[in-house]
Design a protein around this motif. Structure first.
Motif, PDB file in Angstrom:
ATOM      1  N   SER A 355      19.077  -0.642  -2.520  1.00 33.27           N
ATOM      2  CA  SER A 355      18.940  -1.353  -1.149  1.00 33.27           C
ATOM      3  C   SER A 355      19.976  -0.592  -0.026  1.00 33.27           C
ATOM      4  N   LEU A 356      20.942  -0.091  -0.584  1.00 33.40           N
ATOM      5  CA  LEU A 356      21.864   0.996   0.669  1.00 33.40           C
ATOM      6  C   LEU A 356      21.149   2.160   0.802  1.00 33.40           C
ATOM      7  N   VAL A 357      20.300   2.632  -0.023  1.00 33.55           N
ATOM      8  CA  VAL A 357      19.690   3.855   0.389  1.00 33.55           C
ATOM      9  C   VAL A 357      18.485   3.808   0.919  1.00 33.55           C
ATOM     10  N   ARG A 358      17.958   2.622   1.003  1.00 30.93           N
ATOM     11  CA  ARG A 358      16.430   2.047   1.830  1.00 30.93           C
ATOM     12  C   ARG A 358      17.189   1.756   3.220  1.00 30.93           C
ATOM     13  N   LYS A 359      18.279   1.400   3.617  1.00 35.82           N
ATOM     14  CA  LYS A 359      18.793   1.281   4.929  1.00 35.82           C
ATOM     15  C   LYS A 359      18.458   2.313   5.688  1.00 35.82           C
ATOM     16  N   PRO A 360      17.625   2.122   6.801  1.00 36.67           N
ATOM     17  CA  PRO A 360      17.193   3.190   7.669  1.00 36.67           C
ATOM     18  C   PRO A 360      17.868   4.414   7.990  1.00 36.67           C
ATOM     19  N   GLY A 361      19.400   3.751   8.574  1.00 34.30           N
ATOM     20  CA  GLY A 361      20.190   4.808   9.162  1.00 34.30           C
ATOM     21  C   GLY A 361      20.918   5.598   8.016  1.00 34.30           C
ATOM     22  N   VAL A 362      20.997   4.900   6.762  1.00 31.72           N
ATOM     23  CA  VAL A 362      21.534   5.632   5.534  1.00 31.72           C
ATOM     24  C   VAL A 362      20.542   6.544   5.012  1.00 31.72           C
ATOM     25  N   PHE A 363      19.200   6.202   4.836  1.00 32.15           N
ATOM     26  CA  PHE A 363      18.220   7.384   4.426  1.00 32.15           C
ATOM     27  C   PHE A 363      17.985   8.250   5.231  1.00 32.15           C
ATOM     28  N   LEU A 364      17.773   8.126   6.618  1.00 30.94           N
ATOM     29  CA  LEU A 364      17.603   9.245   7.413  1.00 30.94           C
ATOM     30  C   LEU A 364      18.818  10.106   7.410  1.00 30.94           C
ATOM     31  N   ARG A 365      19.939   9.606   7.236  1.00 30.24           N
ATOM     32  CA  ARG A 365      21.223  10.503   7.489  1.00 30.24           C
ATOM     33  C   ARG A 365      21.448  11.325   6.127  1.00 30.24           C
ATOM     34  N   LEU A 366      20.813  10.754   5.022  1.00 25.29           N
ATOM     35  CA  LEU A 366      20.939  11.372   3.660  1.00 25.29           C
ATOM     36  C   LEU A 366      19.963  12.324   3.481  1.00 25.29           C
ATOM     37  N   THR A 367      18.530  11.932   4.017  1.00 25.84           N
ATOM     38  CA  THR A 367      17.613  13.006   3.561  1.00 25.84           C
ATOM     39  C   THR A 367      16.885  13.739   4.771  1.00 25.84           C
ATOM     40  N   GLY A 368      17.355  13.224   6.000  1.00 30.65           N
ATOM     41  CA  GLY A 368      16.841  14.076   7.041  1.00 30.65           C
ATOM     42  C   GLY A 368      15.130  13.796   7.687  1.00 30.65           C
TER      43      GLY A 368
END
Length: 482
Positions: A355-368
């Motif tokens: 669920s953390l990785v699915r957070k929009p802000g986290v996912f965008l920062r992690l994957t670009g």
């Protein structure tokens, strides 16, 4: 332990400052669940401005109004103002507005739902004051409340006397994950994610954790031990917010035990379908429960295939580890309960990490990877943890998330299987990429050279370091051009 930390809230402060600088009358609605940090936000915003802060209490309505009047008299430096007899809040507000004239003043009424509960006409009286006088001044009136249901229906709702009068509103949410480190600066990323899994991003809860103590010590002492702040907090919140807490308890217990489909929840609770539907809607509005559907589901499919989960991490942890172990915890066996739960906690953290990785802000920062839609996909026994769709470019990024230490060989097997599952998504003409996020991943760089998208906690560590650097620059007054 007593600590005061004001973290993040950049967007909220920017919103409030923008409304303040309008130099026009403002009626702002601020709301969000209890302990989320609304009061701290408003006092931080108002500290360098002329302001009156009033906290409504359970006193009778007219005693609250007299308390507000005394605070206004102190602000005005006019003792005589406190002796004037005002029949109601509308008269008091209009008289105060007359006294301040063209001065820009912030008036904060905190826990406004308490006034509504004690005296329902307060909404109509406030409407009258706004229409007759306040809207023609430079007063910035902020109504704040923790009862989300009351604020959304009685204050923001279409039938509210204040409907159409507000000039802005903001629902205050949890602080972002990468700001949690400011509460626990010595904690590793792995332990910060575990903390997030226990209390989420609720500032008041994070303040209970002592940065000098280990993760285990903090959980045992501050969540699992009878008498601690977080031991009964879930019950207290539900009783404060809801009229029939026993039924909500039953629903949350059912979801925590793995009953995630609507029919399963109805069967487990024994409640009528219409009541379960109503209660689930309320829990979703409070941000405690969420309903997910497969990201590629059609509107018709979505109505039938939804799964419910407890989205508030504190409630999820509490209903999984505190409530079922109450007898042992009441007997003072907190440490024993924790040791017995550690293996299950790893499984629980798998869900939290997803669920953390699915957070929009986290996912965008992690994957670009920029997306127009982000979610989960499942069908029968197949599941993909994260699916990001860019509808404009017809690109998709599919990611598996594992709270495990993986070898390069294990990672390749997971990624190959992900390619197989991608064929079931009906995205034949789309460009597809595949990724994996793990706790740790041996041979990560070799996998990247071969074109695989892979990340582990060391990448979170890098993001965290950047976040800390940015916050340090902001707090020191450096202009980042943001």
């Amino acid at each position: 332990m007593s600590r005061q930390i004001f973290v993040d809230r950049e967007r909220e402060l920017e919103f409030l400052e923008r409304r303040y600088s309008s130099e026009k009358a403002e009626l702002i609605i601020i709301y969000g669940r209890r302990r989320i940090g609304k009061t701290e936000l408003l006092l931080h915003f108002a500290k360098d401005k002329p302001y009156v802060y009033f906290l409504a209490t359970e006193k009778p309505y007219h005693e609250n109004i007299r308390d507000l009047q005394r605070l206004m008299a102190e602000f005005l430096g006019d003792p005589l103002f406190s002796r004037i007899s005002f029949g109601n809040i509308d008269e008091l507000l209009m008289a105060f507005a007359e006294k301040i004239g063209d001065e820009r003043v912030v008036l904060i009424i905190d826990e406004f739902p308490v006034l509504i509960e004690n005296y329902r006409p307060v909404l109509s009286l406030l409407q009258r004051a706004w229409d007759l006088k306040l809207s023609k001044t430079k007063l910035m009136l902020i109504l704040c409340g923790s009862s989300v249901s009351t604020m959304e229906t009685e204050v923001l709702g279409y039938k509210s006397p204040l409907y159409g009068r507000r000039t802005g509103q903001w629902k205050v949410d949890e602080i972002p994950f990468f700001n949690i480190s400011e509460f626990l600066p010595s904690y590793s990323v792995e332990n910060l994610i575990k903390v997030y899994g226990v209390v989420g991003g609720i500032p008041a809860y994070l303040l209970q954790f002592d940065p000098e103590k280990s993760f285990k010590e903090n959980v045992v002492e501050n969540v699992l031990s009878k008498g601690s702040y977080l031991y009964e907090e879930a019950e207290i919140l539900l009783r404060e917010e809801l009229r029939e807490p026993a039924n909500y308890f039953a629903i949350l217990e059912a979801i925590a035990s793995g009953r995630t489909r609507f029919g399963e929840i109805v069967s487990a609770t024994g409640l009528d379908k219409s009541l379960v539907s109503k209660y689930l809607t309320v829990l979703q509005r409070l941000g405690i429960v969420e309903r997910e559907v497969p990201i590629t589901a059609t509107h018709k499919e979505a109505s039938k295939r939804g799964l419910y989960s407890i989205s508030d991490n504190y409630f999820a942890f509490w209903f999984r580890y505190v409530l079922p172990n109450r007898s042992h915890l009441e007997a003072g066996l907190a440490e024993e309960v924790w040791e017995r739960s550690r293996e299950d906690f790893d499984a629980y953290m798998g869900t939290v990490f997803e669920s953390l990785v699915r957070k929009p802000g986290v996912f965008l920062r992690l994957t670009g990877f920029r997306f127009t839609k982000l979610g989960r996909w499942w069908h029968k026994n197949e599941e993909i943890d994260v699916v990001a769709l860019d509808g404009e470019e017809e690109r998709a990024l599919l990611v598996e998330v594992k709270w495990k230490d993986l070898t390069a060989r294990e990672a390749r097997g997971i990624l190959k299987d992900l390619e197989r599952k991608a064929e079931l998504l009906r995205l034949d003409s789309w460009e597809k990429r595949y990724g994996l996020v793990a706790k740790s991943l041996k041979g990560k760089e070799r996998l990247r050279v071969k074109g695989w998208l892979v990340w582990d906690l060391s990448d979170f560590e890098s993001l965290l370091s950047r976040s800390i650097s940015k916050n340090s620059l902001l707090s020191s007054g450096t202009n980042l051009g943001l």
